[in-house]
Scaffold this active site. Structure first.
Site, mmCIF file in Angstrom:
data_model
loop_
_atom_site.group_PDB
_atom_site.id
_atom_site.type_symbol
_atom_site.label_atom_id
_atom_site.label_comp_id
_atom_site.label_asym_id
_atom_site.label_seq_id
_atom_site.Cartn_x
_atom_site.Cartn_y
_atom_site.Cartn_z
ATOM 1 N N GLU A 1 3.930 -6.249 4.031
ATOM 2 C CA GLU A 1 3.875 -5.645 5.599
ATOM 3 C C GLU A 1 5.230 -6.077 6.267
ATOM 4 O OE1 GLU A 1 1.900 -3.047 6.652
ATOM 5 O OE2 GLU A 1 0.008 -3.433 5.580
ATOM 6 N N ASP B 1 -0.354 4.588 0.841
ATOM 7 C CA ASP B 1 -0.467 5.517 1.874
ATOM 8 C C ASP B 1 0.248 5.230 3.036
ATOM 9 O OD1 ASP B 1 -2.317 3.101 2.170
ATOM 10 O OD2 ASP B 1 -3.594 4.407 3.544
ATOM 11 N N ASP C 1 6.494 0.847 6.956
ATOM 12 C CA ASP C 1 4.973 0.660 6.813
ATOM 13 C C ASP C 1 4.543 1.415 5.475
ATOM 14 O OD1 ASP C 1 2.504 -0.386 6.985
ATOM 15 O OD2 ASP C 1 2.006 0.839 8.558
ATOM 16 N N HIS D 1 3.955 3.597 12.452
ATOM 17 C CA HIS D 1 2.963 4.599 12.835
ATOM 18 C C HIS D 1 3.510 5.544 13.980
ATOM 19 C CE1 HIS D 1 -1.024 2.141 11.665
ATOM 20 N NE2 HIS D 1 0.194 2.029 10.853
ATOM 21 N N HIS E 1 1.137 -1.386 -0.093
ATOM 22 C CA HIS E 1 0.138 0.040 0.036
ATOM 23 C C HIS E 1 1.019 1.235 -0.025
ATOM 24 C CE1 HIS E 1 0.494 1.028 4.200
ATOM 25 N NE2 HIS E 1 0.401 -0.295 4.296
ATOM 26 N N GLU F 1 -5.064 1.814 2.548
ATOM 27 C CA GLU F 1 -4.762 0.861 3.180
ATOM 28 C C GLU F 1 -5.237 1.042 4.525
ATOM 29 O OE1 GLU F 1 -3.303 -2.408 5.701
ATOM 30 O OE2 GLU F 1 -2.658 -0.279 5.536
ATOM 31 N N GLU F 2 -4.670 2.154 5.201
ATOM 32 C CA GLU F 2 -4.645 2.606 6.497
ATOM 33 C C GLU F 2 -5.830 2.993 7.046
ATOM 34 O OE1 GLU F 2 -2.203 1.982 8.556
ATOM 35 O OE2 GLU F 2 -0.185 2.111 7.553
#
Length: 411
Positions: free
Chosen positions: A190, A96, A126, A383, A94, A162-163
């Site tokens: 991931e 984003d 990520d 994150h 992903h 995705e997030e």
């Protein structure tokens, strides 16, 4: 660096004349695009599309309704004539990333910075690290294809959003179905420290709105207290969570071996002397792959109906809404034995892992594509401020993808 009218467009528009020659430089380039989910990802997607077209690959884009975000799917064809695009292996990631708001970074989050043996930047692990390694692999895959030496197609899938609920991947899968392309396997990159994850839980997020009737707190009999009824439902959800934890069909390979429910937020009321007419709360359900949302929805809806009956006996205009806001399916390992065996042979690591967080892997398995998760970096760094990936992890991912490509050339 955000993609909006006030941004410095020069920072978002990368030169198409030349592209990185290694994964570290690719990762630095990708981090330079601010693809926080609330912004567009088109600058990154257009850059990758130009790169793929420079390699003479046909790129397919699918867009969100607003046309400000896109998925990218590209195939390196196989066969002696370079015309096979069906089946093969998908490398999926992903584009984003999560916001950096309120985080204290030691360096600019959208300028990749190497300090010691780590590369820092939003998305480093990520999951732009895996995407960087996959993009770095493409020229070699194209050379093999041009020589007729690629025995199975190699696909690259890049998604948006995705997030915020895995919103992009379903469009990729629908487009593949429409084009009659059914990949054999998928690897979602991931961050797993390059360990093989064979299953993950699903996640569903619900918002419950309890509509009561206002009254002065000295006249409670004339009102219906939304907070009081919401608390009864919250208590029931907590009891149901306890019940799930004692079931005898858990899976010890998960850190938490049973399905969970957790209340996340709650708000209601305007003043202490007013019977509240609204209270709402959210909860999430993380289910083991063999369980469904109905396992909790049926009993919760029965409790909701019971409470509505009690409320409406006092005021017909009252009620309870139960709204599903996010739904991402679990990823099962039941059909991926061949892929697991291949990955285990290539990595010489036969251990299988299962995780509680959700990915797009569940959507691929639901689409009939056996999937595993394997990528560079640790989920523990995702994150956070000063997100990073170890340089050694990028090297390990490069080595893994090289072996994977070699397996696609074997007879």
């Amino acid at each position: 660096m955000a993609i909006n009218d006030s941004n410095d467009n020069d920072r978002q528009t990368m030169s198409h004349a030349s592209y990185p020659a290694n994964s570290i430089d690719w990762l630095s380039r990708l981090i330079g695009f601010d693809t926080v989910s609330r912004y567009s990802n088109l600058a990154l997607i257009e850059d990758v599309r130009a790169y793929c077209e420079q390699l003479n690959l046909m790129v397919n884009l699918t867009f969100n309704e607003a046309k400000n975000k896109a998925n990218l799917f590209v195939t390196v064809p196989a066969g002696e004539d370079g015309d096979k695009v069906n089946h093969g292996l998908v490398l999926s990631g992903h584009t984003d990333v999560v916001p950096v708001d309120g985080q204290d970074w030691a360096s600019e989050p959208f300028d990749a910075t190497i300090r010691g043996d780590r590369l820092y930047g939003r998305g480093a692990c990520d999951m732009k690290g895996f995407i960087a390694c996959a993009l770095n692999l493409l020229p070699q895959a194209v050379q093999l294809s041009n020589k007729g030496q690629l025995r199975r197609p190699l696909h690259l899938a890049l998604s948006f959003d995705e997030e915020v609920g895995c919103l992009g991947a379903p469009l990729i899968l629908a487009d593949l179905k429409a084009r009659g392309i059914t990949p054999d396997y998928c690897i979602v990159g991931e961050p797993t420290n390059m360990a093989m994850v064979v299953a993950h839980k699903g996640i569903a997020v619900y918002r419950c709105r309890v509509h009561g009737k206002s009254a002065h707190s000295s006249l409670t009999a004339q009102g219906v207290n939304a907070i009081s009824y919401a608390s009864r439902l919250v208590g029931y959800v907590d009891t149901l969570a306890e019940t799930l934890s004692t079931r005898d069909d858990g899976d010890a390979l998960f850190d938490v071996p049973y399905s969970t429910i957790s209340i996340g937020t709650i708000k209601g009321g305007t003043a202490t002397n007013i019977v509240p007419n609204l209270c709402e709360f959210t909860f999430d359900y993380r289910n083991l792959p063999h369980m469904t949302q109905d396992d909790i929805l049926v009993p919760i809806q029965a409790k909701v109906d019971e409470l509505i009956q009690q409320m409406q006996a006092r005021a017909p205009e009252t009620g309870i809404e139960l709204l599903r806001e996010v739904s991402v399916p679990a990823m099962t390992d039941k059909d991926s034995a061949e892929l697991q065996a291949l990955v285990a042979a290539l990595t010489q690591d036969h251990e299988r892992h299962k995780v509680a967080y959700a990915t797009e892997g569940g959507q691929f398995t639901n689409g009939g594509i056996p999937t595993i998760i394997c990528g560079p970096g640790s989920i523990e760094q995702a994150h956070k401020a000063d997100e990073y990936v170890e340089l050694s992890e990028i090297a390990r991912c490069d080595e893994f993808l090289q072996k994977l490509l070699d397996s696609c050339t074997a007879q």
